[in-house]
Design an enzyme around this catalytic site. Structure first.
Site, PDB file in Angstrom:
ATOM      1  N   ASP A 164       0.780  -1.049   0.013  1.00 36.46           N
ATOM      2  CA  ASP A 164      -0.070   0.077   0.109  1.00 36.46           C
ATOM      3  C   ASP A 164       0.781   1.264  -0.034  1.00 36.46           C
ATOM      4  O   ASP A 164       0.549   2.289  -0.604  1.00 36.46           O
ATOM      5  CB  ASP A 164      -0.775  -0.091   1.165  1.00 36.46           C
ATOM      6  CG  ASP A 164      -1.851  -1.274   1.259  1.00 36.46           C
ATOM      7  OD1 ASP A 164      -2.200  -1.621   0.243  1.00 36.46           O
ATOM      8  OD2 ASP A 164      -2.103  -1.820   2.292  1.00 36.46           O
ATOM      9  N   HIS A 204      -5.448  -3.700   5.301  1.00 34.60           N
ATOM     10  CA  HIS A 204      -5.034  -3.946   4.239  1.00 34.60           C
ATOM     11  C   HIS A 204      -6.016  -4.533   3.332  1.00 34.60           C
ATOM     12  O   HIS A 204      -6.175  -5.868   2.968  1.00 34.60           O
ATOM     13  CB  HIS A 204      -3.603  -4.824   3.939  1.00 34.60           C
ATOM     14  CG  HIS A 204      -3.421  -5.240   2.563  1.00 34.60           C
ATOM     15  ND1 HIS A 204      -2.826  -4.223   1.639  1.00 34.60           N
ATOM     16  CD2 HIS A 204      -3.460  -6.462   1.789  1.00 34.60           C
ATOM     17  CE1 HIS A 204      -2.632  -4.977   0.317  1.00 34.60           C
ATOM     18  NE2 HIS A 204      -2.997  -6.153   0.619  1.00 34.60           N
TER      19      HIS A 204
HETATM   20  P1  NAD Z   1       0.049 -18.481  -5.691  1.00 36.93           P
HETATM   21  O1  NAD Z   1      -1.296 -19.209  -5.730  1.00 36.93           O
HETATM   22  O2  NAD Z   1       0.781 -17.936  -6.824  1.00 36.93           O
HETATM   23  O3  NAD Z   1       0.767 -19.113  -4.768  1.00 36.93           O
HETATM   24  C1  NAD Z   1       0.560 -19.424  -3.271  1.00 36.93           C
HETATM   25  C2  NAD Z   1       1.334 -20.590  -3.062  1.00 36.93           C
HETATM   26  O4  NAD Z   1       1.147 -21.004  -1.900  1.00 36.93           O
HETATM   27  C3  NAD Z   1       1.541 -21.665  -4.013  1.00 36.93           C
HETATM   28  O5  NAD Z   1       2.590 -22.228  -4.553  1.00 36.93           O
HETATM   29  C4  NAD Z   1       0.784 -22.838  -3.277  1.00 36.93           C
HETATM   30  O6  NAD Z   1       1.180 -24.258  -3.646  1.00 36.93           O
HETATM   31  C5  NAD Z   1       1.337 -22.351  -1.772  1.00 36.93           C
HETATM   32  N1  NAD Z   1       0.621 -22.991  -0.687  1.00 36.93           N
HETATM   33  C6  NAD Z   1      -0.965 -23.358  -0.605  1.00 36.93           C
HETATM   34  N2  NAD Z   1      -0.981 -24.035   0.489  1.00 36.93           N
HETATM   35  C7  NAD Z   1       0.048 -23.946   1.241  1.00 36.93           C
HETATM   36  C8  NAD Z   1       0.404 -24.530   2.314  1.00 36.93           C
HETATM   37  N3  NAD Z   1      -0.640 -25.063   3.395  1.00 36.93           N
HETATM   38  N4  NAD Z   1       1.510 -24.510   2.746  1.00 36.93           N
HETATM   39  C9  NAD Z   1       2.639 -23.989   2.048  1.00 36.93           C
HETATM   40  N5  NAD Z   1       2.275 -23.298   0.741  1.00 36.93           N
HETATM   41  C10 NAD Z   1       1.167 -23.361   0.530  1.00 36.93           C
HETATM   42  O7  NAD Z   1      -0.591 -16.933  -4.859  1.00 36.93           O
HETATM   43  P2  NAD Z   1      -0.054 -15.678  -4.712  1.00 36.93           P
HETATM   44  O8  NAD Z   1      -0.132 -14.951  -5.885  1.00 36.93           O
HETATM   45  O9  NAD Z   1       1.644 -15.868  -4.602  1.00 36.93           O
HETATM   46  O10 NAD Z   1      -0.432 -15.015  -3.424  1.00 36.93           O
HETATM   47  C11 NAD Z   1      -0.527 -15.601  -2.228  1.00 36.93           C
HETATM   48  C12 NAD Z   1      -1.245 -14.911  -1.074  1.00 36.93           C
HETATM   49  O11 NAD Z   1      -0.894 -13.723  -1.081  1.00 36.93           O
HETATM   50  C13 NAD Z   1      -2.816 -14.693  -1.446  1.00 36.93           C
HETATM   51  O12 NAD Z   1      -3.441 -14.999  -0.388  1.00 36.93           O
HETATM   52  C14 NAD Z   1      -2.634 -13.362  -1.945  1.00 36.93           C
HETATM   53  O13 NAD Z   1      -4.188 -12.476  -1.721  1.00 36.93           O
HETATM   54  C15 NAD Z   1      -1.833 -12.608  -1.121  1.00 36.93           C
HETATM   55  N6  NAD Z   1      -1.214 -11.248  -1.455  1.00 36.93           N
HETATM   56  C16 NAD Z   1      -1.234 -10.441  -0.453  1.00 36.93           C
HETATM   57  C17 NAD Z   1      -0.648  -9.195  -0.793  1.00 36.93           C
HETATM   58  C18 NAD Z   1      -0.396  -8.106   0.411  1.00 36.93           C
HETATM   59  O14 NAD Z   1      -0.225  -7.086   0.223  1.00 36.93           O
HETATM   60  N7  NAD Z   1      -0.443  -8.519   1.509  1.00 36.93           N
HETATM   61  C19 NAD Z   1      -0.479  -8.666  -2.050  1.00 36.93           C
HETATM   62  C20 NAD Z   1      -0.329  -9.723  -2.839  1.00 36.93           C
HETATM   63  C21 NAD Z   1      -1.276 -10.936  -2.743  1.00 36.93           C
HETATM   64  C1  LMR Z   2      -3.103  -6.370  -3.435  1.00 37.25           C
HETATM   65  O1  LMR Z   2      -3.290  -5.508  -2.634  1.00 37.25           O
HETATM   66  O2  LMR Z   2      -2.482  -6.473  -4.487  1.00 37.25           O
HETATM   67  C2  LMR Z   2      -3.095  -7.779  -2.743  1.00 37.25           C
HETATM   68  O3  LMR Z   2      -3.909  -7.785  -1.679  1.00 37.25           O
HETATM   69  C3  LMR Z   2      -3.718  -8.867  -3.650  1.00 37.25           C
HETATM   70  C4  LMR Z   2      -5.404  -8.548  -3.972  1.00 37.25           C
HETATM   71  O4  LMR Z   2      -6.128  -9.549  -3.961  1.00 37.25           O
HETATM   72  O5  LMR Z   2      -5.566  -7.533  -4.339  1.00 37.25           O
END
Ligand code: NAD
Ligand code: LMR
Length: 344
Positions: free
Chosen positions: A155, A184
């Site tokens: 953010d 967030h």
């Molecule tokens: P993705 O699906 O590409 O990757 C997630 C990974 O987690 C996969 O490789 C999957 O195999 C693994 N996984 C699932 N269950 C698991 C477990 N029990 N133990 C270990 N690994 C496990 O998803 P992504 O795009 O990398 O996003 C991941 C998360 O981050 C999502 O929840 C997304 O919303 C979040 N996110 C948060 C922010 C933030 O600002 N905080 C920003 C972007 C995404």
């Molecule tokens: C973001 O802010 O990009 C992440 O929290 C992923 C989402 O779901 O938007």
């Protein structure tokens, strides 16, 4: 000697985040855990000529708990981007059903195997997954609020980028001079842009329409990426950068370095566990206990926080945004806490 573990290391965020961690000379051991492909990603990264020794851990089957435990043994810092991302039409709260139990189980393993590690939670909905983690650690009797961080840095990264564009300044120049607080997700995200006199002077030239559009774009920036990826996930590369930026702050503090930023990066934390936090929650946040504020780090944990309402020149308009944010936060926090208290 610093060991870092990434849980969810083979995912869209996990892979580029692990790459950035492999490039950090402070990291001596990088343990990659995922339920799929962690060994492949580890083999790939291990060919890079930097000091960190990279190891991959993935369970042989659903019952196998040894992989996660081995990845966590002796670790100093655990970063968690494990779980499912959004698709168009979904809110982050829609991820709760799947991600809540993933975070609960991973954090329970951290609490049992590496109770002194700092934990950075990226998995959404962050507004609930961090309270889940806190509750799990409390149940195990190992909760250290100074070491539990919800990662909200994306953010701030977005606010710096979008505001720089409007003010016609370089995005890097705004790092440490503006701040984003709250949670967030949508209207729980509250950008504060008047703390530094030079930035405030420039901001005063923005029209109301420009300012409102800026706030909306920071609050809903995640949707832009989800829409553009059209079913293929949410922000991964900008998130890996943001997650690494915050992890780098923690690593620097472990090495005894003090931050020089006028306003340090924010993190979503449990306020009552930090000196002065309960007062902040009671006086300004209607008793909401989890909130993202700028954090000062020391030895891999929170030393103190910056009280936005006393230090960052929060305007009347921004105070109204905080009031809206508190409503959403209170519900998400209750949902996360209840999820753990209701489970055995
Ligand atoms: P993705 O699906 O590409 O990757 C997630 C990974 O987690 C996969 O490789 C999957 O195999 C693994 N996984 C699932 N269950 C698991 C477990 N029990 N133990 C270990 N690994 C496990 O998803 P992504 O795009 O990398 O996003 C991941 C998360 O981050 C999502 O929840 C997304 O919303 C979040 N996110 C948060 C922010 C933030 O600002 N905080 C920003 C972007 C995404
Ligand atoms: C973001 O802010 O990009 C992440 O929290 C992923 C989402 O779901 O938007």
């Amino acid at each position: 000697m610093v060991k870092v573990t990434v849980c969810g290391a083979a995912g869209g965020i996990g892979q580029p985040l692990s790459l950035l961690l492999k490039l950090n000379p402070q990291v001596t051991e990088l343990a990659l855990f995922d339920i799929v492909n962690a060994k492949g990603v580890a083999a790939d990264l291990s060919h890079i000529n930097t000091p960190a020794v990279v190891t991959g851990y993935q369970p042989a089957n659903k019952e196998d708990k040894t992989a996660v435990v081995e990845s966590l043994r002796g670790t100093d810092l655990v970063i968690i981007p494990a779980g499912v991302p959004r698709k168009p039409g979904m809110t982050r709260a829609d991820l709760f059903n799947i991600n809540a139990s993933i975070i609960r189980d991973l954090v329970a393993n951290i609490g049992r195997t590496a109770p002194n590690a700092a934990i950075l939670i990226i998995s959404n909905p962050v507004n609930s997954t961090v309270p889940i983690a806190a509750e799990v650690l409390k149940k195990l009797g190992v909760f250290n609020p100074k070491k539990l961080f919800g990662v909200t840095t994306l953010d701030s990264v977005r606010a710096e980028t979008f505001l720089a564009d409007l003010l016609n300044v370089s995005p890097g120049s705004l790092q440490g001079r503006i701040s984003v607080i709250g949670g967030h997700s949508g209207d729980t995200i509250v950008p504060l842009i008047n703390a530094s006199p030079e930035v405030a002077r420039k901001v005063s030239n923005l029209t109301t329409d420009q300012y409102n559009k800026f706030i909306n774009r920071v609050q809903y920036g995640g949707d832009e990426v989800v829409k553009a990826k059209n079913g293929a996930g949410s922000a991964t590369l900008s998130m890996a950068y943001a997650g690494y930026r915050f992890a780098e702050n923690v690593l620097a503090s472990l090495a005894g370095k003090e931050s020089t930023a006028a306003i340090p990066d924010s993190s979503y934390i449990y306020l009552p566990g930090i000196p002065g936090g309960k007062e902040l929650s009671t006086k300004y946040l209607k008793g909401v206990d989890f909130f993202s504020v700028p954090v000062v780090l020391e030895q891999g944990q929170i030393k103190s926080f910056i009280n936005p309402f006393e230090i960052l020149k929060v305007t009347e308009g921004e105070t109204k945004l905080v009031q809206v944010a508190l409503e959403g936060l209170a519900k998400s926090i209750d949902q996360g806490t209840a999820f753990v208290t209701a489970s055995k």
